[in-house]
Write a protein that holds these residues in place. Structure first.
Motif, mmCIF file in Angstrom:
data_model
loop_
_atom_site.group_PDB
_atom_site.id
_atom_site.type_symbol
_atom_site.label_atom_id
_atom_site.label_comp_id
_atom_site.label_asym_id
_atom_site.label_seq_id
_atom_site.Cartn_x
_atom_site.Cartn_y
_atom_site.Cartn_z
ATOM 1 N N THR A 1 -3.428 -1.438 -3.102
ATOM 2 C CA THR A 1 -3.638 -1.374 -1.648
ATOM 3 C C THR A 1 -3.734 0.086 -1.210
ATOM 4 O O THR A 1 -3.211 0.974 -1.892
ATOM 5 C CB THR A 1 -2.478 -2.054 -0.877
ATOM 6 O OG1 THR A 1 -2.751 -1.981 0.537
ATOM 7 C CG2 THR A 1 -1.140 -1.367 -1.114
ATOM 8 N N ASN B 1 -10.841 -0.964 0.937
ATOM 9 C CA ASN B 1 -11.253 -2.267 0.424
ATOM 10 C C ASN B 1 -12.208 -2.067 -0.759
ATOM 11 O O ASN B 1 -12.589 -0.938 -1.062
ATOM 12 C CB ASN B 1 -11.892 -3.129 1.523
ATOM 13 C CG ASN B 1 -13.083 -2.449 2.167
ATOM 14 O OD1 ASN B 1 -13.785 -1.653 1.539
ATOM 15 N ND2 ASN B 1 -13.318 -2.759 3.429
ATOM 16 N N ASP C 1 -6.618 -6.209 -4.300
ATOM 17 C CA ASP C 1 -5.587 -6.249 -3.248
ATOM 18 C C ASP C 1 -5.132 -7.676 -2.934
ATOM 19 O O ASP C 1 -4.547 -7.930 -1.880
ATOM 20 C CB ASP C 1 -6.094 -5.551 -1.971
ATOM 21 C CG ASP C 1 -7.383 -6.162 -1.443
ATOM 22 O OD1 ASP C 1 -7.868 -7.154 -2.044
ATOM 23 O OD2 ASP C 1 -7.911 -5.661 -0.432
ATOM 24 N N SER C 2 -5.361 -8.605 -3.892
ATOM 25 C CA SER C 2 -4.966 -9.992 -3.635
ATOM 26 C C SER C 2 -3.451 -10.136 -3.480
ATOM 27 O O SER C 2 -2.957 -10.908 -2.666
ATOM 28 C CB SER C 2 -5.480 -10.912 -4.747
ATOM 29 O OG SER C 2 -5.003 -10.488 -6.001
ATOM 30 N N LYS D 1 -2.446 -8.990 -0.072
ATOM 31 C CA LYS D 1 -2.839 -9.989 0.936
ATOM 32 C C LYS D 1 -1.899 -11.187 0.932
ATOM 33 O O LYS D 1 -1.640 -11.765 1.970
ATOM 34 C CB LYS D 1 -4.282 -10.435 0.676
ATOM 35 C CG LYS D 1 -5.295 -9.417 1.190
ATOM 36 C CD LYS D 1 -6.722 -9.844 0.851
ATOM 37 C CE LYS D 1 -7.724 -8.883 1.483
ATOM 38 N NZ LYS D 1 -9.020 -8.955 0.749
#
Length: 330
Positions: free
Chosen positions: A112, A291, A322-323, A326
Motif C-alpha cells: 500500500t 495504485n 493492495d488486496s 483493501k
C-alpha cells in the motif's frame, strides 16, 4: 413521464455516487493475536510520512508479535534488504517496483502507499521564482535518482520545459546538506523532501514557490512511499504481514485525524523539533494514493528516461498487491 423518470433516476444515481465517494474506508477490528510469540523484522526509514511506525511495536506486541528493528537512511537500502530477505517488511519508494522488476526479481511485493503531499520548489529568500520560466539559469540542488528528483524531472518533461534550462547541483549526504547549502547561499533553490523543506522555510532561509508544484505529474503522481514485504515473508509469514499492515493502517488512521498528534509522533520518530514537524505535518496527507496503474506508469517513465534498462510496465504493476490493505480497510 418516461423522461421524468429517467431524470429522477439520474438524480438518485448522482446522489448515491456522491455518497459512496464520501464514505471514508475505516480500518476493521483487530485480528486475533498469534497463538505463539512470533518475530517480524521491520525496516524503519526516519521520514515524517512514516511516523505511524513509531507506535507500531506497541500495537504488534498486543498481537504476540515482536519487532526486530532495522534502520535505513534511504529507501534504496531498504529495498536491497527486502530483496535479500534480511527484513520481512519495510517502507520503500513507489518507483522501487520498477527497479526490482527490471532486475528480474519478484521478491518484493508492494502492499500500500503511505501518503501524499504537494511538492513545491523551495527557493532561497531574495531569489525570485514565481513561474516555471523563472528557473532559467538558476542553481537548483537535486538528489539524482531520488523519488522527488524523479517527480521533478517528469513534471518538466510533461510541461515541455527543457531539463537544461536550469543548472542542477548534485548534493550528496541527505537533507541536512541541502539545508546547509541553502543557508550558505550556494544554491538558488532545491528539490527535496520533508521535513527539510519546512526546516529551511521555518529557519527563514527559504520560501515555497507555490505555483511550482511538481507532485502532479501523470507518470509519477503524489505518492510519498510504499509499504512492502519480501516475497519470502508473503509466502511464509503472511499472517504476520497482515497484522503488521493492520497495525500500521490503524495508527495511520488515528494520526491522519489529528494534526497535532501527527506532528508530535513525527517529532519523536525523526528526532526533529516540533516547530519544524508542525509545519511539515500541515503539508503531508497521511494515507496512500498509490495504485496498480500508477505503478505501471512509473515503470514506463523509468524505462523511457533510461532509469531502468527494459520496459517492465506490466511486471512492475504485478508486484503491487493492495488486496490485503483493501480487506483491512472495509
Amino acid at each position: 413521464p418516461m423522461e421524468k423518470k429517467m431524470k429522477s433516476l439520474r438524480t438518485l444515481l448522482t446522489i448515491a455516487l456522491s455518497l459512496t465517494a464520501t464514505v471514508a474506508l475505516a480500518v476493521g477490528p483487530s485480528p486475533a493475536p498469534m497463538k505463539q510469540k512470533e518475530v517480524l523484522s521491520v525496516g524503519f526509514v526516519k521520514v515524517g510520512h512514516l511516523a505511524p511506525m513509531l507506535m507500531l511495536e506497541e500495537e504488534l506486541k498486543k498481537l504476540n508479535i515482536e519487532v526486530k528493528r532495522a534502520e535505513f537512511v534511504r529507501y534504496a537500502d531498504a529495498r536491497t534488504a527486502l530483496l535479500s530477505g534480511s527484513v520481512d517488511v519495510s517502507a520503500v519508494g513507489p518507483g522501487d517496483l520498477a527497479i526490482v522488476a527490471a532486475q528480474g526479481s519478484k521478491n518484493l511485493i508492494g502492499l500500500t502507499g503511505v501518503g501524499s503531499s504537494n511538492k513545491f520548489l523551495v527557493v532561497r529568500k531574495g531569489v525570485k521564482i514565481d513561474e516555471w520560466g523563472d528557473i532559467n539559469g538558476k542553481k537548483i540542488a537535486i538528489a539524482p535518482g531520488s523519488a522527488v528528483w524523479f517527480q521533478w524531472a517528469m513534471t518538466l518533461i510533461e510541461k515541455n520545459i527543457p531539463y537544461t534550462s536550469f543548472s542542477p547541483v548534485n548534493v550528496q549526504g541527505g537533507g541536512t546538506a541541502f539545508v546547509q547549502a541553502m543557508k550558505r547561499g550556494d544554491i538558488d533553490a532545491m528539490v527535496l523532501w520533508e521535513p527539510f523543506e519546512s526546516q529551511a522555510v521555518a529557519e527563514g532561509d527559504a520560501y515555497f514557490a507555490t505555483k511550482l508544484d511538481y507532485s502532479q505529474s501523470r507518470s509519477v503522481g503524489a505518492e510519498l512511499g510504499m509499504l512492502a514485504a519480501s516475497g519470502e515473508a508473503m509466502a511464509t509469514k503472511k499472517e504476520l504481514v497482515r497484522r503488521f499492515l493492520w497495525a500500521y493502517l490503524k495508527v495511520e488512521e488515528q494520526l491522519a485525524k489529528n494534526n497535532d498528534q501527527f506532528a508530535d509522533a513525527y517529532a519523536k520518530y525523526t528526532g526533529l523539533p516540533l516547530s519544524v514537524t508542525k509545519e511539515s505535518a500541515k503539508i503531508i496527507k497521511l494515507g496512500g494514493v498509490l495504485n496498480k496503474e500508477q505503478v505501471g506508469r512509473l515503470a514506463e517513465a523509468a524505462f523511457k528516461q533510461g532509469i531502468v534498462q527494459k520496459d517492465v510496465t506490466k511486471e512492475a504493476a504485478e508486484l503491487y498487491d493492495d488486496s490485503m490493505a483493501k480487506e483491512i480497510k472495509k
